[in-house]
Design a protein around this motif. Structure first.
Motif, PDB file in Angstrom:
ATOM      1  N   ALA A 479     -10.910  71.770 -18.128  1.00  0.00           N
ATOM      2  CA  ALA A 479     -10.140  70.622 -17.357  1.00  0.00           C
ATOM      3  C   ALA A 479      -8.846  71.602 -16.590  1.00  0.00           C
ATOM      4  N   ALA A 480      -8.175  72.406 -17.225  1.00  0.00           N
ATOM      5  CA  ALA A 480      -6.953  73.150 -16.516  1.00  0.00           C
ATOM      6  C   ALA A 480      -7.657  73.938 -15.485  1.00  0.00           C
ATOM      7  N   ALA A 481      -8.682  74.453 -15.677  1.00  0.00           N
ATOM      8  CA  ALA A 481      -9.386  75.497 -14.515  1.00  0.00           C
ATOM      9  C   ALA A 481      -9.804  74.422 -13.104  1.00  0.00           C
ATOM     10  N   VAL A 482     -10.144  73.198 -13.359  1.00  0.00           N
ATOM     11  CA  VAL A 482     -10.265  72.157 -12.310  1.00  0.00           C
ATOM     12  C   VAL A 482      -9.072  71.563 -11.781  1.00  0.00           C
ATOM     13  N   SER A 483      -8.328  71.207 -12.754  1.00  0.00           N
ATOM     14  CA  SER A 483      -7.238  70.675 -12.185  1.00  0.00           C
ATOM     15  C   SER A 483      -6.144  71.419 -11.507  1.00  0.00           C
ATOM     16  N   VAL A 484      -5.670  72.333 -12.102  1.00  0.00           N
ATOM     17  CA  VAL A 484      -4.791  73.352 -11.352  1.00  0.00           C
ATOM     18  C   VAL A 484      -5.007  73.610  -9.797  1.00  0.00           C
ATOM     19  N   PRO A 485      -6.109  74.050  -9.423  1.00  0.00           N
ATOM     20  CA  PRO A 485      -6.384  74.403  -8.108  1.00  0.00           C
ATOM     21  C   PRO A 485      -6.074  73.095  -7.108  1.00  0.00           C
ATOM     22  N   LEU A 486      -6.273  71.927  -7.965  1.00  0.00           N
ATOM     23  CA  LEU A 486      -6.167  70.688  -6.805  1.00  0.00           C
ATOM     24  C   LEU A 486      -4.545  70.306  -7.031  1.00  0.00           C
ATOM     25  N   VAL A 487      -3.805  70.695  -7.848  1.00  0.00           N
ATOM     26  CA  VAL A 487      -2.539  70.270  -7.782  1.00  0.00           C
ATOM     27  C   VAL A 487      -1.447  71.572  -7.534  1.00  0.00           C
ATOM     28  N   ALA A 488      -1.912  72.735  -7.487  1.00  0.00           N
ATOM     29  CA  ALA A 488      -1.102  73.881  -7.518  1.00  0.00           C
ATOM     30  C   ALA A 488      -0.215  73.635  -6.044  1.00  0.00           C
ATOM     31  N   PHE A 489      -0.727  73.521  -4.980  1.00  0.00           N
ATOM     32  CA  PHE A 489      -0.015  73.629  -3.743  1.00  0.00           C
ATOM     33  C   PHE A 489       1.095  72.369  -3.789  1.00  0.00           C
ATOM     34  N   PRO A 490       0.667  71.003  -4.018  1.00  0.00           N
ATOM     35  CA  PRO A 490       1.575  69.892  -3.931  1.00  0.00           C
ATOM     36  C   PRO A 490       2.586  70.117  -5.178  1.00  0.00           C
ATOM     37  N   LEU A 491       2.461  70.634  -6.310  1.00  0.00           N
ATOM     38  CA  LEU A 491       3.502  70.899  -7.392  1.00  0.00           C
ATOM     39  C   LEU A 491       4.431  72.042  -6.608  1.00  0.00           C
ATOM     40  N   TYR A 492       3.837  72.949  -6.335  1.00  0.00           N
ATOM     41  CA  TYR A 492       4.622  74.258  -5.645  1.00  0.00           C
ATOM     42  C   TYR A 492       5.750  73.505  -4.425  1.00  0.00           C
ATOM     43  N   TRP A 493       4.951  72.680  -3.820  1.00  0.00           N
ATOM     44  CA  TRP A 493       6.115  72.145  -2.833  1.00  0.00           C
ATOM     45  C   TRP A 493       7.081  71.229  -3.262  1.00  0.00           C
ATOM     46  N   GLN A 494       6.662  70.587  -4.546  1.00  0.00           N
ATOM     47  CA  GLN A 494       7.639  69.787  -5.119  1.00  0.00           C
ATOM     48  C   GLN A 494       8.831  70.371  -5.753  1.00  0.00           C
ATOM     49  N   PHE A 495       8.325  71.546  -6.427  1.00  0.00           N
ATOM     50  CA  PHE A 495       9.579  72.101  -7.028  1.00  0.00           C
ATOM     51  C   PHE A 495      10.185  73.225  -6.361  1.00  0.00           C
ATOM     52  N   PHE A 496       9.460  73.886  -5.169  1.00  0.00           N
ATOM     53  CA  PHE A 496      10.053  75.172  -4.474  1.00  0.00           C
ATOM     54  C   PHE A 496      10.010  74.664  -2.942  1.00  0.00           C
ATOM     55  N   GLY A 497       9.571  73.694  -2.606  1.00  0.00           N
ATOM     56  CA  GLY A 497       9.322  73.402  -1.223  1.00  0.00           C
ATOM     57  C   GLY A 497      10.753  72.765  -0.655  1.00  0.00           C
ATOM     58  N   PRO A 498      10.887  72.527   0.767  1.00  0.00           N
ATOM     59  CA  PRO A 498      11.922  71.976   1.442  1.00  0.00           C
ATOM     60  C   PRO A 498      12.359  70.653   0.627  1.00  0.00           C
ATOM     61  N   GLN A 499      13.786  70.638   0.491  1.00  0.00           N
ATOM     62  CA  GLN A 499      14.463  69.370  -0.266  1.00  0.00           C
ATOM     63  C   GLN A 499      13.996  69.281  -1.729  1.00  0.00           C
ATOM     64  N   SER A 500      13.481  70.388  -2.375  1.00  0.00           N
ATOM     65  CA  SER A 500      12.976  70.373  -3.582  1.00  0.00           C
ATOM     66  C   SER A 500      14.471  70.418  -4.774  1.00  0.00           C
ATOM     67  N   TYR A 501      14.198  69.776  -5.725  1.00  0.00           N
ATOM     68  CA  TYR A 501      15.503  69.828  -6.684  1.00  0.00           C
ATOM     69  C   TYR A 501      15.111  70.013  -8.082  1.00  0.00           C
ATOM     70  N   HIS A 502      15.876  69.790  -9.127  1.00  0.00           N
ATOM     71  CA  HIS A 502      15.514  69.975 -10.335  1.00  0.00           C
ATOM     72  C   HIS A 502      16.761  69.131 -11.300  1.00  0.00           C
ATOM     73  N   SER A 503      16.251  68.796 -12.409  1.00  0.00           N
ATOM     74  CA  SER A 503      17.051  68.164 -13.398  1.00  0.00           C
ATOM     75  C   SER A 503      17.832  66.942 -12.853  1.00  0.00           C
ATOM     76  N   VAL A 504      17.196  66.055 -12.614  1.00  0.00           N
ATOM     77  CA  VAL A 504      17.828  64.704 -12.132  1.00  0.00           C
ATOM     78  C   VAL A 504      18.844  64.164 -13.188  1.00  0.00           C
ATOM     79  N   LEU A 505      19.943  63.815 -12.590  1.00  0.00           N
ATOM     80  CA  LEU A 505      21.037  63.556 -13.766  1.00  0.00           C
ATOM     81  C   LEU A 505      20.908  62.243 -13.829  1.00  0.00           C
ATOM     82  N   HIS A 506      20.976  61.315 -15.345  1.00  0.00           N
ATOM     83  CA  HIS A 506      20.941  60.234 -15.538  1.00  0.00           C
ATOM     84  C   HIS A 506      22.169  59.711 -16.241  1.00  0.00           C
ATOM     85  N   GLY A 507      22.937  60.673 -16.663  1.00  0.00           N
ATOM     86  CA  GLY A 507      24.395  60.556 -17.442  1.00  0.00           C
ATOM     87  C   GLY A 507      23.988  59.974 -18.751  1.00  0.00           C
ATOM     88  N   ASP A 508      25.133  59.623 -19.475  1.00  0.00           N
ATOM     89  CA  ASP A 508      24.930  59.151 -20.913  1.00  0.00           C
ATOM     90  C   ASP A 508      24.543  57.843 -21.013  1.00  0.00           C
TER      91      ASP A 508
END
Length: 812
Positions: A479-508
């Motif tokens: 399953a990983a061998a099948v799914s990873v190639p399909l989502v690799a570029f979109p996830l790269y874009w999500q985490f490292f592409g333009p206007q990417s971010y991390h750690s959304v702050l929700h507060g206490d």
């Protein structure tokens, strides 16, 4: 077998192959067919009494069909005739013949031998490929099949369309359901036909569905096929097949219809006026989600990158993959969005998505917990319409459209069985990749719940765990061998592409209060809005609120059914999810005592750092639904009527308080005439941004609706989306604030305007240049006078009044 005549026969002992031939008005073709069968079977299987038999079933013919079969049987005792007193249909004839057969294998063939009996050799080879293969069926649609004589072109096209429709509805994955040349393991064929109920053409699909339900593999085999004049099959017969399948599955269709009615009831106020109403508790999320569907349609129709846009957040834009745009639905629904508008698309996604999610849970409960239909229906309904799901139904389709989660769970359980690991692993990979494009956070929570359940189940049943872990591990690797190639570029874009971010702050305070587990939600029948809002972040985040009667009933069910391993594992999963949802610090109700919670171990881990921990309690909804289904199934089998009534009353007492009520709506803010009638066009040039006052943000995002109404004719400064802030790219809601946007927001909500100095004017010009502003637009609103005077002093000139707004042209 009422109305059927089976002539007495001499017992032949065990039989190698039984050939069942249904016949109705086949006087002309039956004789040559029986002779061809006899010659071939004698030559290839032998002439001994137990080598083969042919069972002809006369389905109430009024011509000489029976006489032809009797004449053939006179000289060959291995040919037998069964007669039905009237014509009942192909399904009835096949059922009579198969149940009367004695073969270790059973071949079904039509009386016209459209597929020559010589192709039996190919079916036998397929059936012998492995112990999992229990049926080999001729497939005219197989790419290696040879069509020697075709039907007329219109008839062929109609037949293909009908067969495709039947396959899509009933048995997806099988190319040809209606070819009459099929070879089965004898015992499994007799079991399947004994359980069949259809008398017409739909029996072929019914049998294939039965094999699939039992986990018996079916191989499709290329064959030769030649159209025979006088064929009984007509293209419109495929519609009759669908009708028969509908009658066969009337109960399941009734369940699906009830789920759809439930979803329509929930959204009935919204459906009554799609253009003029707004979900009252959605905050600005309805504007945001309609914009998500609309901007995806715009990108797709213009062949732009669907992972990014500049229509919000000028000049930086928005990383759409980093936002919950549900590309798995927004992309394929692009034609609908362009044709009917995002308002209709979003409501269809909400309505059909909730009904489809309930149906998917129902199917999983029926298949894996062996619960009765209506017990499973209640369980599926609770899984999809539980209080936390209804809360999110105001604003978050990614958390209520979860129809893929039960499908993924079922495929993972198939892997544990170890039957078709490669196939199931590939499908699990495809399903997982698709879920990524529907919602990553619910997928993460589901994966965490599955891991907890698997660990608990393994602890309670180590023997089964030892048998399951190897095929499961292999399948997960596939399953990983099948799914990873399909989502690799979109996830790269999500985490490292333009206007990417991390750690959304929700507060206490993002975790649930322990009281939230036992109270009632705003949209529940017994709900108290004031109490629910005091115990939750907002009306769309009431992530628990199951009510104490339901939790008490669930505890009683667990004690009652504790000997079942699945019940124990479900109980552990539910308890763990509820505990994790309390957050990293748990305040004991009615005290000042605060104790550390287990979520603190996950709070700062990758992926989990962006999760609102209170949402983990949503895992309890399907778990409680499964426990309810098991309880109801057991209650209906109690010995006495009094026990059954008491059990039903206990379930009713737990469910009635949490029944959902229709979601409330309010009047929607109208789009300014300045926007609706295109008066903005002279003010905003290509590449420039329109700057609404105040700028759109998570608290006020009506400007997104303006942009959709204007067919994305302009870009927007500000916006409502997830994006980065600061050098560490911390995730925030909305665009990075600037001095001018903060000033206008403060004035709008009551602050006194400051003294406008040259420094303020220079800052305003800098901010407008940063946004690439073409025009500043101030709609008539509360504190509009203060806002207009402040902007006039900042920009050094008075605005122009256009319809229902004030406008400052500020571009080059």
């Amino acid at each position: 077998m009422t109305g059927t005549t089976v002539p007495p026969q001499t017992w032949l002992g065990p039989v190698g192959l039984s050939v069942v031939v249904p016949a109705y008005h086949e006087e002309e073709r039956l004789g040559p067919t029986l002779e061809a069968l006899r010659r071939h079977l004698d030559l290839h299987l032998g002439t001994a009494p137990g080598d083969w038999e042919v069972v002809v079933v006369d389905d109430g013919s009024t011509d000489g069909t029976a006489a032809v079969a009797e004449a053939a049987a006179v000289g060959e005792p291995r040919i037998r005739l069964i007669r039905s007193d009237r014509n009942r249909g192909k399904g009835s004839a096949l059922r009579l013949g198969v149940l009367a057969s004695a073969g270790q294998r059973v071949l079904l063939t039509d009386a016209d031998l459209a597929t020559p009996v010589e192709d039996l050799e190919h079916l036998e080879k397929a059936l012998a490929q492995g112990p999992d293969i229990q049926a080999a069926i001729g497939s005219r649609a197989h790419p290696d099949s040879r069509i020697e004589r075709r039907q007329s072109r219109p008839r062929e096209l109609l037949g293909r369309a009908g067969n495709g429709l039947v396959r899509a509805v009933a048995v997806p994955g099988i190319r040809d359901t209606q070819c009459g040349f099929k070879l089965f393991d004898g015992d499994r064929a007799r079991a399947a036909f004994a359980a069949s109920r259809l008398d017409g053409w739909g029996v072929d699909v019914e049998i294939l569905q039965y094999f699939r339900k039992q986990g018996w593999a079916v191989a499709e085999v290329p064959v030769r096929w030649s159209h025979q004049e006088g064929s009984k099959v007509r293209p419109l017969d495929y519609l009759r097949v669908l009708g028969e399948l509908a009658r066969l599955n009337a109960g399941a269709l009734a369940v699906a219809a009830l789920y759809l009615l439930g979803a329509l009831f929930l959204y009935r106020h919204r459906w009554a006026d799609l253009q003029g109403t707004y979900l009252a508790d959605s905050g600005q999320d309805q504007n945001q989600w309609e914009w998500f569907f609309a901007v995806t349609a715009e990108n797709v129709s213009q062949l732009r990158n669907p992972l990014f846009t500049l229509y919000q957040g000028m000049p930086d834009g928005v990383n759409l993959m980093g936002n919950t745009v549900m590309l798995g639905l927004s992309v394929p629904l692009t034609p609908l969005t362009l044709l009917a508008g995002p308002e209709i698309t979003l409501m269809l996604v909400f309505t059909l998505g909730m009904a489809g999610t309930a149906w998917a849970w129902y199917r999983l409960i029926r298949r894996r917990l062996a619960a009765g239909r209506w017990a499973a229906a209640v369980g599926g309904a609770f899984a999809a319409f539980a209080p936390p799901m209804v809360s999110h139904a105001n604003a978050h389709p990614n958390f209520v459209v979860l129809f893929m989660i039960p499908v993924i769970i079922d495929r993972a359980l198939r892997l544990c069985e170890g039957r078709r690991v490669v196939r199931d692993g590939v499908l699990l990979g495809l399903f997982s990749a698709y879920q990524v494009f529907l919602g990553e956070e619910p997928f993460l929570l589901a994966a965490m719940a599955m891991l907890i359940f698997a660990g608990a189940y393994a602890a309670f049943d180590r023997e089964r765990a030892r048998a399951a872990w190897k095929p499961l591990a292999k399948g997960l690797g596939i399953a990983a061998a099948v799914s990873v190639p399909l989502v690799a570029f979109p996830l790269y874009w999500q985490f490292f592409g333009p206007q990417s971010y991390h750690s959304v702050l929700h507060g206490d305070g993002a975790g649930n209060s322990p009281r939230a587990l036992v109270e009632y939600a705003s949209q529940s029948f017994f709900g108290d809005r004031e109490t629910a809002e005091r115990l939750s972040l907002n009306p769309t985040e009431q992530n628990a609120f199951f009510g104490w009667p339901l939790l008490a009933l669930a505890a009683a069910v667990v004690v009652w059914l504790w000997r079942h391993t699945a019940v124990r594992a479900l109980a552990v999963t539910c308890a763990a999810a509820a505990l994790l949802s309390l957050g990293p610090r748990i305040r004991i109700p009615h005290t000042e005592t605060v104790i550390p919670g287990p979520w603190r171990l996950l709070a700062h881990q990758p992926l989990f750092e962006s999760v609102i921990e209170g949402r983990v309690a949503m895992v309890c909804a399907p778990v409680l639904g499964m426990l309810l289904a098991l309880a109801l199934d057991r209650i209906r089998r109690l010995r006495t009527r009094e026990q059954r009534v008491l059990g039903g009353l206990a379930v009713a007492a737990a469910l009635i308080p949490v029944l959902p009520v229709p979601l409330e709506v309010r009047d929607r803010e109208p789009v300014p005439v300045f926007i609706a009638e295109g008066l903005w066009k002279p003010y905003v040039k290509e590449g420039e941004a329109l700057v609404p006052v105040p700028l759109p943000d998570p608290a006020a995002a009506d400007a997104l609706h303006w942009q959709v109404a204007a067919d994305f004719g302009f870009r927007l400064a500000g916006g409502y989306f997830n994006g980065p802030w600061g050098p560490e790219r911390i995730g925030i809601y909305g665009a990075t604030p600037r001095h001018l946007s903060n000033l206008l927001r403060d004035i709008r909500y009551g602050a006194e305007p400051p003294e406008i100095t040259p420094e303020w004017q220079a800052q305003a010009r800098a901010d407008l240049e940063y946004w690439k502003a073409g025009a500043v637009v101030l709609p008539f609103q509360d504190r509009g006078l203060e806002l207009r005077d402040t902007l006039t002093r900042l920009l050094g000139r008075a605005p122009v009044k256009e319809a229902d707004v004030w406008v400052w042209r500020v571009g080059d």
